[in-house]
Design an enzyme around this catalytic site. Structure first.
Site, PDB file in Angstrom:
ATOM      1  N   ARG A 194       0.911  -1.191  -0.084  1.00  0.00           N
ATOM      2  CA  ARG A 194       0.044   0.065  -0.195  1.00  0.00           C
ATOM      3  C   ARG A 194       0.855   1.263  -0.069  1.00  0.00           C
ATOM      4  NH1 ARG A 194      -5.136   0.654   1.710  1.00  0.00           N
ATOM      5  NH2 ARG A 194      -4.913  -0.939   3.096  1.00  0.00           N
ATOM      6  N   MET A 208     -11.999   3.794  -4.608  1.00  0.00           N
ATOM      7  CA  MET A 208     -12.414   2.776  -3.716  1.00  0.00           C
ATOM      8  C   MET A 208     -10.998   2.125  -3.134  1.00  0.00           C
ATOM      9  SD  MET A 208     -15.404   3.048  -3.198  1.00  0.00           S
ATOM     10  CE  MET A 208     -17.000   3.362  -3.720  1.00  0.00           C
ATOM     11  N   ARG A 209     -10.188   2.872  -2.961  1.00  0.00           N
ATOM     12  CA  ARG A 209      -8.803   2.221  -2.176  1.00  0.00           C
ATOM     13  C   ARG A 209      -8.615   3.254  -0.970  1.00  0.00           C
ATOM     14  NH1 ARG A 209      -7.466  -2.514  -3.307  1.00  0.00           N
ATOM     15  NH2 ARG A 209      -5.387  -2.053  -2.480  1.00  0.00           N
ATOM     16  N   ASN A 246     -13.318  13.881   0.323  1.00  0.00           N
ATOM     17  CA  ASN A 246     -13.884  12.738  -0.132  1.00  0.00           C
ATOM     18  C   ASN A 246     -15.305  13.106  -0.126  1.00  0.00           C
ATOM     19  OD1 ASN A 246     -14.225   9.961  -0.807  1.00  0.00           O
ATOM     20  ND2 ASN A 246     -15.070   9.757   1.473  1.00  0.00           N
ATOM     21  N   HIS A 252     -19.051  10.962   0.321  1.00  0.00           N
ATOM     22  CA  HIS A 252     -19.682   9.725   0.809  1.00  0.00           C
ATOM     23  C   HIS A 252     -21.064   9.740   0.507  1.00  0.00           C
ATOM     24  CE1 HIS A 252     -19.877   5.822   2.752  1.00  0.00           C
ATOM     25  NE2 HIS A 252     -20.832   6.428   3.622  1.00  0.00           N
ATOM     26  N   ASP A 304     -14.282   7.138   5.674  1.00  0.00           N
ATOM     27  CA  ASP A 304     -15.347   8.024   5.922  1.00  0.00           C
ATOM     28  C   ASP A 304     -15.312   8.665   7.087  1.00  0.00           C
ATOM     29  OD1 ASP A 304     -16.114   7.161   3.410  1.00  0.00           O
ATOM     30  OD2 ASP A 304     -17.180   5.419   4.320  1.00  0.00           O
ATOM     31  N   ALA A 319     -27.838  14.963  -5.645  1.00  0.00           N
ATOM     32  CA  ALA A 319     -27.411  15.775  -4.512  1.00  0.00           C
ATOM     33  C   ALA A 319     -25.997  15.866  -4.465  1.00  0.00           C
ATOM     34  CB  ALA A 319     -27.848  15.541  -3.200  1.00  0.00           C
ATOM     35  N   GLU A 320     -25.139  14.774  -4.854  1.00  0.00           N
ATOM     36  CA  GLU A 320     -23.715  14.630  -4.706  1.00  0.00           C
ATOM     37  C   GLU A 320     -23.264  15.440  -5.821  1.00  0.00           C
ATOM     38  OE1 GLU A 320     -21.787  10.708  -4.538  1.00  0.00           O
ATOM     39  OE2 GLU A 320     -23.695   9.960  -3.990  1.00  0.00           O
TER      40      GLU A 320
HETATM   41  C1  GAR Z   1     -20.614   7.941  -5.268  1.00  0.00           C
HETATM   42  O1  GAR Z   1     -21.869   7.883  -4.879  1.00  0.00           O
HETATM   43  C2  GAR Z   1     -19.713   8.347  -4.126  1.00  0.00           C
HETATM   44  O2  GAR Z   1     -20.260   9.104  -3.107  1.00  0.00           O
HETATM   45  C3  GAR Z   1     -19.379   6.647  -3.592  1.00  0.00           C
HETATM   46  O3  GAR Z   1     -19.054   5.959  -4.865  1.00  0.00           O
HETATM   47  C4  GAR Z   1     -20.042   6.774  -5.973  1.00  0.00           C
HETATM   48  C5  GAR Z   1     -19.023   7.160  -6.861  1.00  0.00           C
HETATM   49  O4  GAR Z   1     -19.736   7.382  -8.109  1.00  0.00           O
HETATM   50  N1  GAR Z   1     -18.184   6.726  -2.624  1.00  0.00           N
HETATM   51  C6  GAR Z   1     -18.205   6.151  -1.682  1.00  0.00           C
HETATM   52  O5  GAR Z   1     -18.869   5.363  -1.266  1.00  0.00           O
HETATM   53  C7  GAR Z   1     -16.730   6.297  -0.835  1.00  0.00           C
HETATM   54  N2  GAR Z   1     -17.058   5.718   0.716  1.00  0.00           N
HETATM   55  P1  GAR Z   1     -19.137   8.173  -9.370  1.00  0.00           P
HETATM   56  O6  GAR Z   1     -17.869   7.355  -9.615  1.00  0.00           O
HETATM   57  O7  GAR Z   1     -20.174   8.304 -10.433  1.00  0.00           O
HETATM   58  O8  GAR Z   1     -18.689   9.484  -8.828  1.00  0.00           O
END
Ligand code: GAR
Length: 218
Positions: free
Chosen positions: A67, A92-93, A109, A111, A147, A175-176
């Protein structure tokens, strides 16, 4: 206007990356996506970077024995490009404590829950199982624990009758796509401070409506 140089780290679809690229396309947006890094060569999101003419690189975690070596390669790439803010967007790492410390308060980040509720995977299923009436998303500074870290922006969305994971995830994702550009803009404008592991935002004190679910007209 000098724009804050942002790198976006992805592993998959990259819809948050696309939202950030779209926000940065506005002439008055104070940040620019200068680099996209993926730990997976097959990340669909790389196409968004390519289409926008943004340099992208794949740094595959599988190519590294440890890592620490993977994190070091990321760090080198980011520093080589003079990156000032790193945005994890579906990356996702888990990054090691050394990397996180080196980029402290310059690493954020997103979430898909109202943290500290529902960290980790399977967020939407757990929110539905818990019967919460609001879900949402959180943009936060990264700390070594997954997180966790000072919260910059949250968006709340209602959980509605008949929701399943897919419907709730789509509502949260919309919303993200508003929350991440907002967090990056506030940071780029120099309005975000971390004090005592909480975020203070200059000039962000405003009245907001209280939202009930169900509505009190129900
Ligand atoms: C998103 O919903 C993000 O919040 C989540 O992965 C998705 C990625 O979507 N992240 C996590 O769960 C991190 N703990 P995207 O590739 O379309 O942006």
């Amino acid at each position: 206007m000098a724009r804050l140089k942002v790198a976006v780290l992805i592993s998959g679809r990259g819809s948050n990356l696309a939202a950030l690229i779209a926000a940065c396309a506005a002439a008055d947006f104070p940040a620019a996506v200068a680099l996209v890094l993926s730990n997976r060569a097959d990340a669909a999101g790389l196409a968004h970077a390519a289409r926008a003419g943004i340099p992208c690189r794949v740094i595959a975690h599988r190519d590294f024995a440890t890592r620490e070596a993977f994190d070091e390669a990321l760090d080198l790439a980011l520093r080589a490009d003079g990156i000032e803010l790193v945005c994890l967007a579906g990356f996702m790492r888990l990054l090691g404590a050394d990397f996180v410390t080196r980029w402290r308060d310059r690493l954020i980040n997103i979430h898909p829950s109202l943290l500290p509720a529902f960290p980790g995977l399977g967020t939407h299923a757990r929110a539905l199982a818990a019967g919460v009436r609001f879900a949402g998303c959180t943009v936060h500074f990264v700390r070594p624990a997954m997180d966790e870290g000072p919260i910059i922006v949250q968006a709340a969305v209602p959980v509605l009758p008949g929701d399943d994971e897919a419907r709730l995830a789509a509502r949260v994702l919309a919303a993200e796509h508003r929350s991440y550009p907002l967090a990056v803009r506030l940071i780029a404008e120099g309005r975000v401070r971390v004090a005592d592991e909480r975020v203070e935002i200059d000039g962000a004190a405003g009245q907001m409506p209280v939202v009930l679910n169900p509505p009190d007209s129900a």
